[in-house]
Write an enzyme that holds these catalytic residues in place. Structure first.
Site, short mmCIF file in Angstrom:
data_model
loop_
_atom_site.label_atom_id
_atom_site.label_comp_id
_atom_site.label_asym_id
_atom_site.label_seq_id
_atom_site.Cartn_x
_atom_site.Cartn_y
_atom_site.Cartn_z
N GLN A 135 0.84 -1.19 0.00
CA GLN A 135 0.00 0.00 0.00
C GLN A 135 0.88 1.24 0.00
OE1 GLN A 135 -3.81 0.23 2.40
NE2 GLN A 135 -2.50 1.50 3.67
N GLY A 136 0.69 2.12 -0.98
CA GLY A 136 1.44 3.38 -1.03
C GLY A 136 0.52 4.53 -0.70
N SER A 138 0.68 6.44 2.92
CA SER A 138 1.36 7.40 3.80
C SER A 138 2.57 8.02 3.11
CB SER A 138 1.83 6.72 5.07
OG SER A 138 0.75 6.24 5.81
N SER A 170 4.10 -1.65 4.15
CA SER A 170 4.43 -2.96 4.70
C SER A 170 4.71 -3.94 3.57
CB SER A 170 3.26 -3.43 5.55
OG SER A 170 3.63 -4.52 6.32
N GLU A 253 -10.49 -3.32 5.95
CA GLU A 253 -9.71 -3.90 7.05
C GLU A 253 -10.72 -4.50 8.00
OE1 GLU A 253 -6.90 -1.29 8.84
OE2 GLU A 253 -5.98 -0.74 6.97
N SER A 381 -3.79 6.10 14.32
CA SER A 381 -3.16 6.08 15.64
C SER A 381 -4.23 6.15 16.73
CB SER A 381 -2.22 7.28 15.78
OG SER A 381 -2.98 8.47 15.81
N GLU A 383 -4.58 8.30 18.88
CA GLU A 383 -5.08 9.68 18.99
C GLU A 383 -6.15 9.94 17.93
OE1 GLU A 383 -1.90 8.74 19.22
OE2 GLU A 383 -1.75 9.16 21.36
#
Lengths: 399, 351
Positions: A135-136, A138, A170, A253, A381, A383
């Protein structure tokens, strides 16, 4: 000509108990007892080999991509059967398959909703044969704020020319293909200028540099893209409509993966306590430590119960459970970090001796503890989860 | 298997009644001593059959078991409802499980109809009850279920009970001179102590988790109204994140309470582990959430006129009833060890 599939397990799909028994019988035969140790001892290449071999093994009984529609080589397996399969894979400690995470979930999740027939025909059949996708999404400057990504794709005739940098991809070092987000309009508002592409990782100008991680592994990579040409037919969804396409990707997911991972934790906890009792471990005589351990069992059970609710036939797609994935992610990530932190203390000084582990295996303690930060940071995240819960779940206004 | 729709209808019915019968104004009138809400609610509960909910049908109950009681206690917790519900309903379940048939015959119908009320030892772990022992329950309870000096448990008549003035004004605790009273009934010590611990833990867990959700909702609503620095304080990220953590705990805690309830209804050999841990976790969550709720209300949370204090005080009592949470953790750790030794899959969960 593909090898004929042994359908004895799939034939039981209408009777859940029989299906479970059939899966158990098969797993008892094909999973050697030292599987987890083999994964721990494996380097990155060997780890991928173990995963490929295991997926081939699964393919022979029709359990390679059982959750896919039959039309694309899947088995149309019901959600309940998928959950039973995941439960048993965890119980028998079958190999974990993080290398195929994107291939099995994100790619079909995207293409089945947005792909052209040609894209589906071209890319989906490769997955059961072991194609690895990465996966590209981020970028160094676009983490939690993904929509601010700056990798650019400029249309030039029947192709796009892509330049930029991706990170936290990943298994990119092993990937055949990549699902890629790039900006196609720099003047539009940030969510409205993004497009979604399928990239062949062998294209000239694609350079992958593995990232050396704090846990001693190199699963994540940076991807550098220099004048990379992507044919226009590899655009998924409309040009500048990539943000919406990416929402389907991320929504895929599905809970089944999280479910399998937390089920694996259960056996580690159980075995750890049994071993401690057998060896009369000194920490058992420390009331405070024993209570902390019990508290973590409680958190473990809570996560497993929430996932069961999400995955129950009545709970899945149920409006009241909209926010449940965010609660599960936040609570589960926190559990992993606190539990592995406790295990690190219980392991004492000896636990500080360097020892490698493998994602999803949950030991040794220190490896699991440092790896737990990938749970609290990646995939939204903690957060970001808190923002989502407060804003979308509880209607607290944005600042 | 109880029908889901019946339970849902039951939950809605209770919520609707409490909305009218135990709203904030009525709660405050009770806290100020101007309304005996504990008594009026009890009478209504009796009339509506709520007190029969958990008892088996042959004892005049509705047969909804721990699941039914869970619904009732969560809803009562949501309004910080006054009344001796936890003590009397838990005691009734214990009698139904462990008492001889003549004791059942004389007590259960009256408990199911609300004609009789029972108090119970407020702590289980302290050995035989004496005149200073705290009894949780209505000051006019007909009897109390307590540990006797013989090691058995007894149902003893209560006369001249002295109410203890509590910080939590939604509950009542009393002391009584019980040494001199001959027990009305004697029950097996081990079985009664275990069953009472389990039922009290379940009730306190349900009450705590229902109350924790309610006070969080009240707090979020207040934060959307309250403006500082020209914005609703609900828009401040430092507060949002704390609220998100509170809700995450509550959602997780609700699952644990449900697990404990199901395993009690199924008479699972490890039911006592899960009821202990449900009480521990739910009451800890309730304490944490009430604490945060008060802080997020700011100055008004420190005033009597706002609701937060009723929840805060209730949470501290809940935390300490039955047994200290650390004692319950120890009990669970032992239970877990024993289960593993006996080869039980104590962590196995149904799909």
């Amino acid at each position: 000509m593909t090898e004929a599939i042994d359908t004895r397990i799939l034939d039981c799909r209408d009777d859940h108990e029989a299906f479970r028994k059939a899966v158990q019988t098969w797993l008892a035969e094909v999973v050697p007892p030292d599987t987890m140790q083999r994964m721990i001892d494996a380097d990155e290449d060997e780890g991928v080999t173990i995963q490929r071999d295991w997926m081939a093994q699964r393919g022979r009984v029709g359990l390679g991509t059982p959750h896919w529609p039959a039309e694309y080589g899947g088995a149309d397996l019901s959600l309940m059967c998928q959950v039973i399969l995941a439960e048993e894979l965890a119980r028998y400690e079958a190999p974990v398959v993080p290398a195929f995470m994107i291939s099995h979930n994100h790619l079909p999740g995207t293409l089945l909703s947005w792909g052209t027939d040609e894209q589906k025909r071209r890319y989906l059949p490769g997955i059961p044969r072991g194609d690895i996708w990465c996966q590209g999404f981020s970028e160094p400057g676009a983490g939690s704020d993904l929509a601010s990504l700056r990798t650019r794709a400029d249309r030039k005739g029947d192709r796009y020319i892509v330049n930029g940098q991706k990170i936290w991809s990943s298994m990119a070092a092993f990937a055949d293909h990549c699902i890629l987000l790039a900006r196609t309009d720099f003047d539009a508002p940030k969510h409205a200028g993004i497009s979604f592409f399928l990239l062949d990782m062998k294209t000239p100008g694609v350079e992958v540099r593995p990232i050396r991680q704090i846990n001693g592994r190199r699963e994540f990579s940076e991807i550098f893209l220099t004048d990379v040409e992507i044919p226009a037919e590899n655009l998924v969804g409309p040009e500048n409509g990539g943000w919406k396409v990416a929402q389907s990707t991320l929504a895929s997911e599905r809970g089944v993966i999280a479910f399998e991972y937390i089920e694996r934790a259960r056996y580690v906890v159980e075995r750890f306590y049994a071993e401690a009792l057998k060896n009369d471990a000194t920490w058992l005589r420390d009331d405070q430590l024993r209570r902390e351990f019990i508290d973590q069992i409680v958190e473990l059970q809570a996560n497993r119960l929430m996932l069961r609710r999400l995955l129950s036939e009545s709970g899945y797609d149920h409006k009241a459970n909209d926010m449940l994935p965010s609660y599960i992610k936040l609570q589960g990530a926190t559990f992993r970090q606190r539990f592995s932190s406790l295990l690190t203390r219980l392991a004492g000084l000896e636990g500080q001796r360097f020892a490698m582990g493998y994602e999803g295996v949950y030991y040794p303690a220190m490896f699991t503890f440092v790896t737990s930060f990938s749970w609290t940071i990646a995939g939204g995240s903690s957060e970001i989860m808190r923002n989502i819960i407060a804003e979308r779940g509880l209607g607290m206004p944005r600042a | 298997m109880i029908d889901e729709d019946d339970l849902q209808a039951f939950r809605e019915g209770i919520a609707r009644v409490l909305e009218g019968a135990a709203d904030r104004t009525q709660l405050h009138a009770h806290l100020d001593g101007e309304l005996a809400l504990d008594r009026t609610l009890w009478e209504q509960a009796a009339e509506l059959g709520w007190l029969a909910i958990g008892l088996p049908e042959e004892a005049g109950g509705l047969g909804f078991g721990a699941q039914g009681l869970d619904i009732l206690h969560r809803e009562l917790g949501r309004c910080a409802a006054p009344g001796p519900f936890i003590a009397s309903l838990a005691a009734a379940q214990v009698l139904a499980e462990t008492a001889d048939s003549d004791v059942k015959d004389s007590w259960l119908p009256r408990l199911a109809s609300g004609e009789a009320k029972l108090a119970v030892a407020a702590r289980i772990a302290d050995g035989p009850a004496g005149k200073d022992s705290w009894l949780l329950g209505d000051a006019n309870s007909d009897a109390a279920l307590i540990p006797l000096a013989t090691g058995d448990w007894g149902l003893v008549g209560l006369e001249g009970g002295q109410p203890v003035e509590l910080w939590d004004r939604t509950r009542s605790v009393l002391t009584a001179d019980i040494d001199s009273v001959a027990p009305l009934a004697v029950l097996d010590g081990e079985a009664t102590s275990r069953a009472l611990t389990r039922h009290l833990c379940l009730a306190i867990a349900s009450d705590s988790i229902g109350a924790a959700r309610a006070i969080t909702e009240i707090t979020v609503a207040y934060m959307k109204e309250r403006e500082q620095f020209g914005k609703p304080i609900a828009s401040f990220q430092a507060l949002k994140h704390r609220v998100a953590d509170m809700m995450t705990m509550i959602v997780a805690g609700e699952e644990l309470v449900s697990l404990a309830v199901q395993s009690a209804d199924a008479a699972d050999p490890d039911a006592d582990i899960w009821s202990s841990l449900a009480k521990v976790r739910a009451s800890d969550i309730f304490v944490h959430v009430s604490n945060e709720a008060l802080q997020m209300h700011g100055g008004v949370g420190f005033t009597w006129e706002f609701d937060v204090h009723a929840f805060l005080m209730r949470s501290r009592l809940n935390e300490l009833l039955v047994a200290h949470n650390h004692e319950l953790r120890d009990r669970a750790a032992d239970g877990f060890a024993q289960a593993l030794e006996e080869g039980r899959q104590v962590l196995e969960l149904a799909l």
